[in-house]
Design a protein around this motif. Structure first.
Motif, mmCIF file in Angstrom:
data_model
loop_
_atom_site.group_PDB
_atom_site.id
_atom_site.type_symbol
_atom_site.label_atom_id
_atom_site.label_comp_id
_atom_site.label_asym_id
_atom_site.label_seq_id
_atom_site.Cartn_x
_atom_site.Cartn_y
_atom_site.Cartn_z
ATOM 1 N N THR A 194 -1.661 -6.579 11.860
ATOM 2 C CA THR A 194 -1.965 -6.680 10.440
ATOM 3 C C THR A 194 -1.331 -5.526 9.686
ATOM 4 N N GLU A 237 -6.597 -1.985 0.421
ATOM 5 C CA GLU A 237 -7.549 -1.071 1.059
ATOM 6 C C GLU A 237 -6.859 -0.201 2.111
ATOM 7 N N TRP A 248 -11.606 -3.726 -3.857
ATOM 8 C CA TRP A 248 -10.251 -4.069 -3.401
ATOM 9 C C TRP A 248 -9.814 -5.457 -3.845
ATOM 10 N N LYS A 308 -7.053 -6.556 1.647
ATOM 11 C CA LYS A 308 -6.907 -5.771 2.879
ATOM 12 C C LYS A 308 -5.691 -4.838 2.784
ATOM 13 N N GLU A 309 -4.587 -5.346 2.244
ATOM 14 C CA GLU A 309 -3.393 -4.512 2.077
ATOM 15 C C GLU A 309 -3.681 -3.325 1.163
#
Length: 78
Positions: A26, A68, A52, A65-66
């Motif tokens: 990831t 964060e 986020w 997610k990126e």
């Protein structure tokens, strides 16, 4: 117990029998943030904090997610 806990990657063996540890795929697949994206993350974070999903919603093509993970890396660098 969470089955994903503590797993950054899978161990595998090379052709010579040495064991290697894989990198979290990831994190490896994220494209670098541009200066404009970085500036936007910092400015929005100042306004809304660690939300986020909200921040990522303002940056086309970026996931929460990126964003964060980007934020966490930047905080480690300081």
């Amino acid at each position: 117990m969470d089955s994903n806990r503590g797993s950054q990657g899978k161990n595998s063996k090379t052709s010579d029998g040495c064991e290697t540890k894989g990198v979290n795929s990831t994190a490896q697949n994220f494209a670098p943030f541009t200066e404009e994206e970085e500036d936007l993350v910092f400015r929005i974070h100042r306004l809304v904090g660690n939300r986020w999903e909200l921040i990522a919603g303002r940056i086309p093509g970026r996931t929460a997610k990126e964003v964060e993970m980007f934020w966490a890396r930047k905080q480690q660098d300081t």
